[in-house]
Design an enzyme around this catalytic site. Structure first.
Site, mmCIF file in Angstrom:
data_model
loop_
_atom_site.group_PDB
_atom_site.id
_atom_site.type_symbol
_atom_site.label_atom_id
_atom_site.label_comp_id
_atom_site.label_asym_id
_atom_site.label_seq_id
_atom_site.Cartn_x
_atom_site.Cartn_y
_atom_site.Cartn_z
ATOM 1 N N HIS A 118 0.867 -1.183 0.000
ATOM 2 C CA HIS A 118 0.000 0.000 0.000
ATOM 3 C C HIS A 118 0.903 1.233 0.000
ATOM 4 O O HIS A 118 2.033 1.177 0.503
ATOM 5 C CB HIS A 118 -0.850 -0.052 1.268
ATOM 6 C CG HIS A 118 -1.951 0.949 1.340
ATOM 7 N ND1 HIS A 118 -1.726 2.256 1.672
ATOM 8 C CD2 HIS A 118 -3.281 0.825 1.133
ATOM 9 C CE1 HIS A 118 -2.883 2.896 1.683
ATOM 10 N NE2 HIS A 118 -3.849 2.049 1.355
ATOM 11 N N ASP A 195 2.394 -4.710 8.043
ATOM 12 C CA ASP A 195 1.207 -3.896 7.760
ATOM 13 C C ASP A 195 0.012 -4.849 7.815
ATOM 14 O O ASP A 195 -0.252 -5.586 6.859
ATOM 15 C CB ASP A 195 1.359 -3.249 6.380
ATOM 16 C CG ASP A 195 0.095 -2.573 5.900
ATOM 17 O OD1 ASP A 195 -0.935 -2.658 6.587
ATOM 18 O OD2 ASP A 195 0.125 -1.967 4.805
ATOM 19 N N GLN A 198 -5.246 -5.234 6.717
ATOM 20 C CA GLN A 198 -6.279 -6.099 6.116
ATOM 21 C C GLN A 198 -6.293 -7.496 6.708
ATOM 22 O O GLN A 198 -7.040 -8.347 6.227
ATOM 23 C CB GLN A 198 -6.056 -6.192 4.594
ATOM 24 C CG GLN A 198 -6.150 -4.883 3.845
ATOM 25 C CD GLN A 198 -7.544 -4.288 3.851
ATOM 26 O OE1 GLN A 198 -8.531 -4.972 4.158
ATOM 27 N NE2 GLN A 198 -7.646 -3.010 3.526
ATOM 28 N N LYS A 221 -11.205 -0.240 9.855
ATOM 29 C CA LYS A 221 -11.395 -1.421 9.008
ATOM 30 C C LYS A 221 -11.863 -2.626 9.822
ATOM 31 O O LYS A 221 -11.929 -3.742 9.328
ATOM 32 C CB LYS A 221 -10.091 -1.767 8.293
ATOM 33 C CG LYS A 221 -9.636 -0.695 7.302
ATOM 34 C CD LYS A 221 -8.442 -1.154 6.531
ATOM 35 C CE LYS A 221 -7.711 -0.019 5.846
ATOM 36 N NZ LYS A 221 -8.482 0.690 4.834
ATOM 37 N N CYS A 362 -4.912 2.502 -3.828
ATOM 38 C CA CYS A 362 -3.680 2.963 -3.146
ATOM 39 C C CYS A 362 -2.509 2.001 -3.335
ATOM 40 O O CYS A 362 -1.580 1.987 -2.522
ATOM 41 C CB CYS A 362 -3.911 3.217 -1.654
ATOM 42 S SG CYS A 362 -5.057 4.538 -1.336
#
Lengths: 403, 160
Positions: A118, A195, A198, A221, A362
């Protein structure tokens, strides 16, 4: 897990637009909020909206207790050893930027990443490259778009100081083999920043089991309020990091010429924080715990399998990225030959209130490297049902007739 | 580009009556502004309008939707040209109305809205017309032919 029952907790899903229910498939961008989260935030504003950690009156104490409880809840949620390893941020982006600016990287140090990062895990390192002369290396995916662990191994060296890598990709939902990545990185004494924007909302993520040094994710999220995020860091590492933003609440004492920083996490949380939202985020965590993330993951995969199966019969429709739904989780990114991705998104919305994201999500670098202008992305979550999926498929079938 | 211009005119007018269209007018204005300064249209306005229209058509006729989607640029040019021709003709008509009114002095019976002094006397007296006749007090008979004789008209015949 009963998705229909869960839907009752979400006020937005009670709405109808143009007489039709909402099919919300934009969860990789932003999830909806359950009543419990909204109530928890309202309670702060209505009952104890005071300063945390500064004021010693009753309301201040109540706010401090709730806020620090939120930290404990979140620490437990990700398997952190202690709550002081949890730093509150605004989002994943802020967490990664904090690290990029706090890790004392020098010229010639190498930061390794995948080719599907991202922008929030790409640009901070690019800037650091320009400012300090650090080197960046990108591990290219295999032809089937899965992670090339051999390529990664070959790129590792003692000069690699940081592996800053995505856990589950927001472009196609693919989850990288993070345990293997961590093991290889550790063999080379490199720090691992994950990261997890998600992954944490959709599956069990335990920082100690994975062995990562840092992990960042966002609250919005995972049913939490906007403007909330978390940066986890191993405590011994956090102790030695210098904050890049300082001010109120970060210091033990100051003189006109000097200051003494507080220990983590306080030294990284400058200024008055978003207390209500962090308390709301803890409520979102409790909600997810009640449902169970293994159930959420299973539910999303079931829906994804169904949608993928239906899509495979559609003329001109192509799923991008990793093809196997078992590896993709709840994200399906696709394009329709002859119809632009934004057109598809607008028509899905217009036809059936199906809300998806369109564009490059992104991850411009990945799309541009492959000359793909963009895609339509449907991303699922715990409140999506088989009926939602069927509505989506029906609308898609109609749209593909435009070809 | 073409649809931005047409949409700006249409939505700006509709925006006077409904706030819903003001958003679209604003987007169209932004789009026109960017296009005339040779910058790409940031708002993807063309795309939004194309997709919305195609989607609506898709519910009625797939063929029409497919045709519109494929030839949207050409169709939007046609509509833009029609819009501008209509605007020019309307402007000419309004100019004539303000300059000459609706009366043609040579044909005083054409004075429907405007009464020219000295030509028409508007004082027709009501007359007793039959149930299926139109009397001179009806709007169509407001302007007289230079006299105040009452005329009642039925289907195909005129009685005085």
């Amino acid at each position: 897990m009963d998705a229909k029952k869960i839907r009752e907790d979400f006020p937005v899903l009670q709405r109808e637009i143009s007489g039709k229910p909402i099919v919300y498939f934009d969860n990789a961008c932003m999830t909806l909020k359950p009543r419990q989260v909204i109530q928890a935030m309202n309670e702060y504003y209505e009952n104890y909206s005071a300063c945390v950690g500064r004021s010693i009156h009753k309301l201040g104490n109540e706010a401090t207790e709730k806020y620090e409880n939120a930290r404990k809840t979140i620490a437990k949620f990700i398997g952190a050893k202690k709550e002081k390893e949890v730093i509150f941020t605004r989002n994943t982006t802020e967490g990664i930027n904090l690290l990029a600016n706090s890790l004392n990287l020098q010229k010639g140090d190498i930061v390794l990443a995948s080719d599907r990062e991202h922008n929030s895990n790409l640009i901070p390192w690019q800037i650091l490259g320009k400012k300090k002369g650090i080197e960046r290396r990108i591990v290219k995916s295999k032809p089937d778009e899965t992670f090339d662990i051999e390529g990664f191994k070959n790129m590792m060296s003692k000069d690699v100081k940081v592996v800053s890598i995505i856990h589950s990709s927001n472009l196609d939902g693919y989850t990288l083999p993070i345990k293997e990545i961590v093991d290889i990185a550790k063999d080379n004494k490199a720090l691992v920043i994950l990261d997890a924007a998600q992954s944490v909302p959709h599956k069990e993520v335990n920082v100690r089991k994975l062995g990562v040094d840092f992990l960042a994710f966002s609250g919005h999220k995972m049913l939490g309020p906007t403007g909330t995020g978390v940066l986890y860091g191993r405590y011994d590492l956090l102790e030695n990091l210098n904050p890049f933003m300082v001010g109120g609440d970060t210091v033990e004492r100051t003189t006109y010429d000097s200051f003494r920083l507080l220990p983590p996490p306080e030294k990284f949380e400058a200024g008055l924080q978003n207390y209500a939202s962090m308390i709301g985020l803890a409520e979102a965590v409790r909600y997810l715990d009640r449902v169970g993330r293994e159930n959420i993951e299973k539910h999303e995969k079931e829906l994804s399998r169904f949608i993928t199966g239906e899509m495979q019969g559609m003329d001109g429709l192509k799923i991008i990225g990793v093809q196997d739904p078992e590896l993709r989780g709840g994200i399906i990114s696709f394009e329709i030959d002859g119809i632009e991705y934004h057109d598809v998104a607008i028509m899905l919305d217009d036809q059936a209130n199906v809300m998806v994201r369109s564009g490059q999500h992104c991850v411009h670098s990945w799309f541009n490297a492959r000359n793909i202008p963009g895609s339509v992305r449907a991303s699922l979550y715990l409140y999506n049902t088989k009926e939602d999926a069927e509505t989506f498929i029906e609308a898609l079938k109609t749209i593909t007739k435009l070809r | 580009m073409s649809i931005c211009v047409a949409a700006l005119v249409v939505f700006a007018f509709m925006g006077v009556f409904s706030a819903r269209y003001r958003y679209w007018a604003k987007e169209a204005f932004d789009c026109v502004g960017r296009r005339v300064t040779l910058r790409p249209c940031k708002t993807e306005f063309n795309q939004k309008v194309r997709a919305k229209i195609t989607s609506k058509l898709l519910k009625k006729s797939q063929k029409a939707a497919r045709f519109t989607h494929k030839h949207f640029e050409a169709i939007s040019w046609v509509f833009t040209i029609i819009l501008f021709v209509s605007l020019i003709l309307t402007a000419g008509g309004l100019y004539n109305l303000f300059t000459y009114g609706t009366c043609d002095p040579a044909q005083p019976d054409s004075c429907i809205f405007t009464v020219q002094e000295g030509v028409c006397a508007p004082a027709c007296m009501p007359c007793n017309c039959g149930p299926h006749e139109i009397g001179c007090d009806a709007p169509e008979y407001k302007a007289c032919n230079g006299n105040c004789q009452c005329v009642c008209e039925s289907m195909g015949s005129v009685t005085s």
